[in-house]
Write a protein that holds these residues in place. Structure first.
Motif, PDB file in Angstrom:
ATOM      1  N   PRO A 193       0.829  -1.216   0.000  1.00  0.00           N
ATOM      2  CA  PRO A 193       0.000   0.000   0.000  1.00  0.00           C
ATOM      3  C   PRO A 193       0.859   1.260   0.000  1.00  0.00           C
ATOM      4  O   PRO A 193       1.975   1.277   0.530  1.00  0.00           O
ATOM      5  CB  PRO A 193      -0.812  -0.125   1.299  1.00  0.00           C
ATOM      6  CG  PRO A 193      -0.776  -1.571   1.644  1.00  0.00           C
ATOM      7  CD  PRO A 193       0.542  -2.081   1.156  1.00  0.00           C
ATOM      8  N   LEU A 220      -4.136  -0.854   6.293  1.00  0.00           N
ATOM      9  CA  LEU A 220      -3.267  -0.450   5.189  1.00  0.00           C
ATOM     10  C   LEU A 220      -2.142   0.455   5.677  1.00  0.00           C
ATOM     11  O   LEU A 220      -1.024   0.411   5.139  1.00  0.00           O
ATOM     12  CB  LEU A 220      -4.096   0.258   4.115  1.00  0.00           C
ATOM     13  CG  LEU A 220      -5.145  -0.615   3.413  1.00  0.00           C
ATOM     14  CD1 LEU A 220      -5.935   0.197   2.398  1.00  0.00           C
ATOM     15  CD2 LEU A 220      -4.496  -1.811   2.733  1.00  0.00           C
ATOM     16  N   GLU A 233       1.807  -0.394   5.068  1.00  0.00           N
ATOM     17  CA  GLU A 233       2.743   0.554   4.464  1.00  0.00           C
ATOM     18  C   GLU A 233       3.893   0.864   5.416  1.00  0.00           C
ATOM     19  O   GLU A 233       5.050   0.979   4.992  1.00  0.00           O
ATOM     20  CB  GLU A 233       2.016   1.845   4.092  1.00  0.00           C
ATOM     21  CG  GLU A 233       2.930   2.881   3.449  1.00  0.00           C
ATOM     22  CD  GLU A 233       2.218   4.166   3.089  1.00  0.00           C
ATOM     23  OE1 GLU A 233       2.891   5.122   2.649  1.00  0.00           O
ATOM     24  OE2 GLU A 233       0.980   4.221   3.253  1.00  0.00           O
TER      25      GLU A 233
END
Length: 285
Positions: free
Chosen positions: A39, A89, A93
């Protein structure tokens, strides 16, 4: 007292090329094999410090990092909205983990999790789906709408979560990393390959996103499936509270609509804007 404790002990997050630190939890990170699966643009990092995240979000990320280090799967509960998915997400990341995503529904079958049979060059072949790819490649499998899973897919999920095992339609069999390594040491690579065993990566994790049932529509999770996860409530502002806040503004300020499912940080920003408008109105008097 709780507010004073939280204010006196703020959580800070730092990220560098080889490790991530949130509060007192540190995790070493590795560069992803395929960057396109990771992501992007869910975080802002300036001078190795994580910016623009509320304390509640940082605490959620810290909790997820703890469970990841312990090798445990996670279950994020909360109100309807994107908050749970956004936190997941953001964590992926931050730790540079590759993502495989499955949106569960009543129409989801075993083939959607395991393998699909497709025709390629006039030949029928089996293609691995998200759950299998995540297990083999060591990615993070995000299951959204876990409360919508039908009874026919629960045994597959249970076996994958508890034992890290799955029987595939093409004859292969997923086995956990510890058992595969032991068999490889005892019998050799040729024998293990003949058995068509596939090693599940030890970095494979599952993050389930769901709603609390029966408050919301869906199926309550079976106790065996529920016990596979470590659960956490991702708090957001509800519709009734948002309407109450919107109706309590001063009469000289335009109405502000608090979106349903807004995170506390969004509410703080909106309230700050209202406060600035009030000061401007007072300055005119």
């Amino acid at each position: 007292n709780r507010k004073l404790i939280l204010a006196a002990n703020p959580v800070r997050g730092y990220s560098s090329e080889d490790k991530v630190t949130i509060g007192d939890v540190t995790k070493e990170i590795k560069s992803p094999k395929k960057v396109e699966y990771m992501p992007r643009k869910y975080l802002t990092i300036e001078d190795t410090e994580i910016k623009s995240l509320s304390q509640s979000t940082l605490r959620n990320l810290r909790w997820m990092m703890q469970k990841d280090l312990l090798g445990q799967d996670m279950f994020l509960l909360g109100r309807p909205g994107p908050s749970r998915r956004k936190v997941a997400l953001q964590y992926l990341e931050l730790t540079q983990r590759e993502l495989e995503y499955v949106a569960l529904s009543r129409d989801t079958t075993e083939a959607d999790l395991k393998q699909r049979r497709e025709i390629q060059s006039s030949t029928a072949k089996y293609f691995d789906q998200s759950a299998v790819r995540a297990a083999v490649e060591g990615r993070v499998l995000v299951l959204e709408g876990i409360e919508k899973a039908e009874r026919n897919v629960l045994p597959v999920l249970n076996n994958l979560l508890e034992n890290r095992e799955m029987h595939l339609e093409d004859g292969r069999f997923l086995v956990p990393a510890s058992r595969y390594d032991k068999l490889l040491e005892e019998h050799g690579a040729e024998e293990v390959s003949r058995w068509r065993l596939v090693r599940v990566d030890e970095n494979f994790r599952v993050i389930a996103l769901g709603l609390p049932v029966p408050r919301y529509s869906g199926q309550p999770l079976d106790p065996p499936l529920r016990s596979r996860f470590q659960a956490r409530d991702v708090a957001t502002i509800g519709f009734s509270l948002a309407r109450w806040l919107g109706n309590r503004l001063p009469s000289n300020v335009y109405r502000v609509r608090f979106p349903h499912g807004a995170t506390p940080s969004v509410v703080h920003k909106l309230l700050f804007r209202v406060w600035v408008l009030c000061l401007c109105e007072i300055a005119r008097l």
